[in-house]
Structures are given as structure tokens and as C-alpha cells.
Write a protein that holds these residues in place. Structure first.
Motif, mmCIF file in Angstrom:
data_model
loop_
_atom_site.group_PDB
_atom_site.id
_atom_site.type_symbol
_atom_site.label_atom_id
_atom_site.label_comp_id
_atom_site.label_asym_id
_atom_site.label_seq_id
_atom_site.Cartn_x
_atom_site.Cartn_y
_atom_site.Cartn_z
ATOM 1 N N THR A 112 0.916 -1.552 -0.380
ATOM 2 C CA THR A 112 -0.247 0.256 0.151
ATOM 3 C C THR A 112 0.757 0.987 0.115
ATOM 4 O O THR A 112 2.164 0.967 0.101
ATOM 5 N N GLY A 113 0.610 2.190 0.044
ATOM 6 C CA GLY A 113 1.100 3.669 -0.297
ATOM 7 C C GLY A 113 1.067 3.300 1.351
ATOM 8 O O GLY A 113 1.114 3.003 2.400
ATOM 9 N N LYS A 114 2.606 4.999 2.334
ATOM 10 C CA LYS A 114 3.642 4.947 3.286
ATOM 11 C C LYS A 114 1.886 5.391 3.992
ATOM 12 O O LYS A 114 1.562 6.319 3.310
ATOM 13 N N HIS A 115 1.972 4.948 5.312
ATOM 14 C CA HIS A 115 1.163 5.281 5.879
ATOM 15 C C HIS A 115 1.446 7.351 6.528
ATOM 16 O O HIS A 115 2.768 6.939 7.138
ATOM 17 N N LEU A 116 0.666 7.757 6.996
ATOM 18 C CA LEU A 116 1.328 9.245 7.614
ATOM 19 C C LEU A 116 -0.008 9.229 8.898
ATOM 20 O O LEU A 116 -1.076 9.132 8.332
ATOM 21 N N GLU A 117 0.748 9.409 9.340
ATOM 22 C CA GLU A 117 -0.780 9.752 10.898
ATOM 23 C C GLU A 117 -0.405 11.532 10.656
ATOM 24 O O GLU A 117 -0.583 12.061 9.657
ATOM 25 N N PRO A 118 -1.650 11.619 10.863
ATOM 26 C CA PRO A 118 -1.846 12.851 10.890
ATOM 27 C C PRO A 118 -1.549 13.957 11.421
ATOM 28 O O PRO A 118 -1.610 14.722 10.327
ATOM 29 N N VAL A 119 -0.255 14.144 12.329
ATOM 30 C CA VAL A 119 0.246 15.392 12.407
ATOM 31 C C VAL A 119 0.878 15.222 10.429
ATOM 32 O O VAL A 119 1.629 16.203 10.640
ATOM 33 N N ASP A 120 1.796 13.801 10.846
ATOM 34 C CA ASP A 120 2.589 14.061 9.808
ATOM 35 C C ASP A 120 2.022 14.411 8.160
ATOM 36 O O ASP A 120 2.640 15.421 6.955
ATOM 37 N N PHE A 121 0.791 14.090 7.968
ATOM 38 C CA PHE A 121 -0.066 14.361 6.559
ATOM 39 C C PHE A 121 -0.158 16.119 6.400
ATOM 40 O O PHE A 121 0.341 16.586 5.758
ATOM 41 N N MET A 122 -0.697 16.106 8.159
ATOM 42 C CA MET A 122 -0.477 17.943 8.311
ATOM 43 C C MET A 122 0.477 18.232 7.640
ATOM 44 O O MET A 122 0.284 20.037 7.314
ATOM 45 N N CYS A 179 -9.398 8.866 2.754
ATOM 46 C CA CYS A 179 -10.749 8.571 3.204
ATOM 47 C C CYS A 179 -11.271 8.496 4.808
ATOM 48 O O CYS A 179 -10.639 9.161 5.585
ATOM 49 N N THR A 180 -13.011 8.302 4.272
ATOM 50 C CA THR A 180 -13.610 8.539 6.314
ATOM 51 C C THR A 180 -12.318 7.858 6.880
ATOM 52 O O THR A 180 -11.832 8.777 8.626
ATOM 53 N N GLY A 181 -11.357 6.954 6.999
ATOM 54 C CA GLY A 181 -11.167 5.830 8.482
ATOM 55 C C GLY A 181 -10.134 5.084 7.342
ATOM 56 O O GLY A 181 -9.560 4.596 8.368
ATOM 57 N N GLY A 182 -9.860 5.282 6.056
ATOM 58 C CA GLY A 182 -8.198 4.407 5.390
ATOM 59 C C GLY A 182 -8.936 3.547 4.943
ATOM 60 O O GLY A 182 -8.065 2.887 4.512
ATOM 61 N N ILE A 183 -9.212 2.938 5.081
ATOM 62 C CA ILE A 183 -10.736 1.295 4.340
ATOM 63 C C ILE A 183 -10.152 2.013 3.168
ATOM 64 O O ILE A 183 -9.284 0.902 1.998
ATOM 65 N N LYS A 184 -10.548 2.557 2.224
ATOM 66 C CA LYS A 184 -10.285 2.670 0.291
ATOM 67 C C LYS A 184 -9.248 3.196 -0.123
ATOM 68 O O LYS A 184 -8.458 2.501 -0.633
ATOM 69 N N CYS A 185 -8.280 3.954 1.491
ATOM 70 C CA CYS A 185 -6.869 4.217 0.633
ATOM 71 C C CYS A 185 -6.135 3.156 0.628
ATOM 72 O O CYS A 185 -5.146 2.810 -0.326
ATOM 73 N N GLU A 186 -5.984 2.002 1.324
ATOM 74 C CA GLU A 186 -5.901 1.013 1.346
ATOM 75 C C GLU A 186 -5.676 -0.075 -0.388
ATOM 76 O O GLU A 186 -4.914 -0.143 -0.664
ATOM 77 N N LYS A 187 -6.347 -0.031 -0.739
ATOM 78 C CA LYS A 187 -6.948 0.000 -2.223
ATOM 79 C C LYS A 187 -6.290 0.967 -3.186
ATOM 80 O O LYS A 187 -6.408 0.756 -4.351
ATOM 81 N N ILE A 208 -11.517 10.338 9.817
ATOM 82 C CA ILE A 208 -11.969 10.700 11.564
ATOM 83 C C ILE A 208 -10.620 11.229 12.691
ATOM 84 O O ILE A 208 -10.753 11.149 12.983
ATOM 85 N N LYS A 209 -9.605 10.059 11.950
ATOM 86 C CA LYS A 209 -8.104 10.146 12.973
ATOM 87 C C LYS A 209 -7.544 11.043 13.216
ATOM 88 O O LYS A 209 -7.444 12.228 14.127
ATOM 89 N N TYR A 210 -8.184 11.658 12.185
ATOM 90 C CA TYR A 210 -7.020 13.413 11.566
ATOM 91 C C TYR A 210 -7.611 14.531 12.949
ATOM 92 O O TYR A 210 -7.338 15.260 13.225
ATOM 93 N N GLY A 211 -9.358 14.219 12.746
ATOM 94 C CA GLY A 211 -10.178 14.980 13.451
ATOM 95 C C GLY A 211 -9.570 15.305 15.169
ATOM 96 O O GLY A 211 -9.323 15.942 15.865
#
Length: 317
Positions: A112-122, A179-187, A208-211
Motif C-alpha cells: 500500500t502507500g506509505k502510512h502518514l500519521e495525522p500530524v505528518d499528513f498535516m 478517506c473516512t477511516g482509511g480502508i479505501k486508501c489501502e486499495k 476521523i483520526k485526523y480530526g
């Protein structure tokens, strides 16, 4: 203090005899008094469940005790009432429908793509070489999205693969999917990598986690959720409303389902039009004989609809 919790989660993990697992899991959820909607497939679990804090803790403990799902991450919301009326656990071919069944092309357990934690995404999202990509459906991103995000004209996630060619011009950019919770981004991220995109990331835990962890900064509007709340607040830093009433164009962040069950369109509607239209998106739906009673919420328990299969009328739940 809220009496109930609502849990949003998913886990890509191979389940042997997933159809039997789904039947057993339904009995377990009912034994805890939970309500919600869970999809079980050979590739894993995708669910939103709601119940007392004690019941939800017992559920999370049981899921984590199963080595197949030990790494499952739950997003927990405190709610005043359960977010569902009934408990459904259904076996399907995928836990999020992409229409891509070839494990050599799309397998979130392998790539999958590299997972970014919310603070890193921001921290990364506003860089010049970054493209923020919303992989959700039209009705979701029309209610809320990240500032400057690229959105796609899709009715369902299964339409996403058809849009890859439209994204080709961004192949030399860093792609940040969400996406909302991450599941769609996996694919979605896995497919982008398969199609030759080199630098692909995804927002871990989704909107949701970003919020919860980053205050929702620069997420404009509300986030659509798949339960009777229909939408939730995300941004506590610089909130704004971007959606408008489908009927009159007035700014509103209220998302509803059309009161006509044969339409059931997801759309934004202000309270004034909701009252005048009785929760319907059009005059035709308002005059439909099967129109449901609009109580102001715009959420309805699913009603079986008649369909014709080889000229025989049957009821589908």
C-alpha cells in the motif's frame, strides 16, 4: 458523560471460511447487545458498531484476542444514543467494493502507500510537490473535503479504477490519499502504485483520526459517516461549511437520505426545504406512494424493496 460508543474499524487479514465466520460473528455481536454493520470477506473485516461503553470494550478485546485481527485500530466516538437500530454482519466478496479481485494487482496485505500519521499528513499536505487526493464518492466529498484536495466524479468506490488515467498528470508528484477511516486508501494507494505512481501516501486512520489527533485543520465541512448520524464534525481549528442545499442552494451542512426508499439519494438539504419537501429530493419522490415519514433526521431503517428476478417478485433486505 455519553452512555454509548460507536466504533469504526477495518482489518485486512485472511479469514478462512469467512462466510461461517460472519454467521458466528453476528451471534457474538448480538450477545453483547451491539448494533451496527459489519462486512466480512476472505480478505478481512470492515465495520461500524455501537453499544454501551462496556459492550464496545468487550468487543474490542475479543477482536484483539484473535491473532488475525490483533493489530486492528478502532476509532472511538462517544455518542448519546446508539448509531444503529439493528445488527448486521454480512459476507461479501470484498470488505470495500473495488471490483478488483486480482491479488497480484491489489493486495493491501502486501503493498500500500506509505502510512502518514495525522500530524505528518498535516505537515506535508501543503508542500508544492504534493497532491491531496480524495478517494471517496461524490456525496461524501460534497459535504466535506480537505482544502485544495483533488476530488473525483464517482458514485461508488468501484468507479475509482476508471479514473486512474485522469490522475496520470500527477505521476511526478507526491500523492496523499485520504478517506473516512482509511480502508479505501489501502486499495486506492495500492492501485496507484501498480499503475506506476512512485510516491504514494495515505492518511492513517482517515479523516476521523485526523480530526481527533490533529484538530481537523483545513478539513472543510463535515465528514459523512455510514450510520444514523450521517455526518460528524471534524475541524475544531478553522471550521467552515462548503455544502449547499440540493433544492434551494442555501449553505447547509445537513446530509440526509431521500424519503423515497426507491431513490434513497444521499444529498444535502436545509431544514426549510426538508420540511417543505418532506425529506425528498424532488417533487416526483415527494409524491411517491412508498415515501417514508420524514422526522427531520433524514435517516431511515432499511426497508426491503421488491425486485423482479425472472418475472418473480421477491423481497431483498
Amino acid at each position: 458523560m455519553a452512555k454509548y460508543n460507536t466504533l469504526l474499524y477495518y482489518c485486512y487479514s485472511t479469514i478462512a471460511d469467512a462466510e461461517q465466520f460472519a454467521a458466528d460473528h453476528l451471534k457474538f455481536c448480538k450477545s453483547l447487545g451491539l448494533t451496527g454493520r459489519i462486512i466480512v470477506a476472505d480478505e478481512g473485516l470492515n465495520g461500524t458498531v455501537s453499544g454501551t461503553a462496556e459492550a464496545c470494550k468487550a468487543y474490542m478485546d475479543a477482536v484483539h484476542a484473535d491473532e488475525r485481527f490483533a493489530g486492528t485500530e478502532f476509532k472511538i466516538d462517544e455518542v448519546d444514543t446508539p448509531s444503529f437500530v439493528k445488527m448486521h454482519v454480512r459476507y461479501k466478496s470484498e470488505i470495500v467494493h473495488s471490483g478488483l479481485r486480482d491479488p497480484n494487482m491489489i493486495n493491501p496485505q502486501k503493498q500500500t502507500g506509505k502510512h502518514l500519521e495525522p500530524v505528518d499528513f498535516m505537515a506535508m499536505k501543503d508542500d508544492e510537490d504534493v497532491v491531496i487526493l480524495d478517494v471517496r464518492s461524490n456525496y461524501e466529498h460534497s459535504l466535506g473535503k480537505f482544502k485544495n484536495a483533488i476530488t473525483l466524479d464517482i458514485e461508488n468506490f468501484r468507479d475509482f479504477p476508471e479514473k486512474i488515467n485522469e490522475l496520470a498528470k500527477y505521476k511526478d508528484k507526491k500523492i496523499l490519499t485520504y478517506c473516512t477511516g482509511g480502508i479505501k486508501c489501502e486499495k486506492a494507494s495500492a492501485l496507484l502504485l501498480h499503475e506506476g505512481f512512485k510516491d504514494v501516501y495515505q492518511l492513517h486512520g482517515g479523516i476521523i483520526k485526523y480530526g481527533k489527533e490533529a484538530g481537523g485543520k483545513d478539513f472543510e465541512g463535515k465528514c459523512y459517516v455510514f450510520d444514523n448520524r450521517l455526518s460528524v464534525e471534524v475541524n475544531s481549528v478553522n471550521p467552515t461549511v462548503i455544502s449547499t442545499c440540493y433544492n434551494c442552494g442555501k449553505v447547509t451542512d445537513k446530509m440526509i437520505n431521500c424519503a423515497n426508499p426507491e431513490c434513497n439519494e444521499h444529498f444535502t438539504q436545509c431544514d426549510e426545504c426538508g420540511t417543505a419537501m418532506e425529506g425528498c429530493c424532488s417533487d416526483a419522490c415527494q409524491s411517491h406512494p412508498r415515501k417514508r415519514v420524514y422526522d427531520g433526521s433524514g435517516y431511515y431503517v432499511k426497508v426491503p424493496q421488491p425486485v423482479n428476478i425472472k418475472n418473480k417478485k421477491v423481497e431483498l433486505a
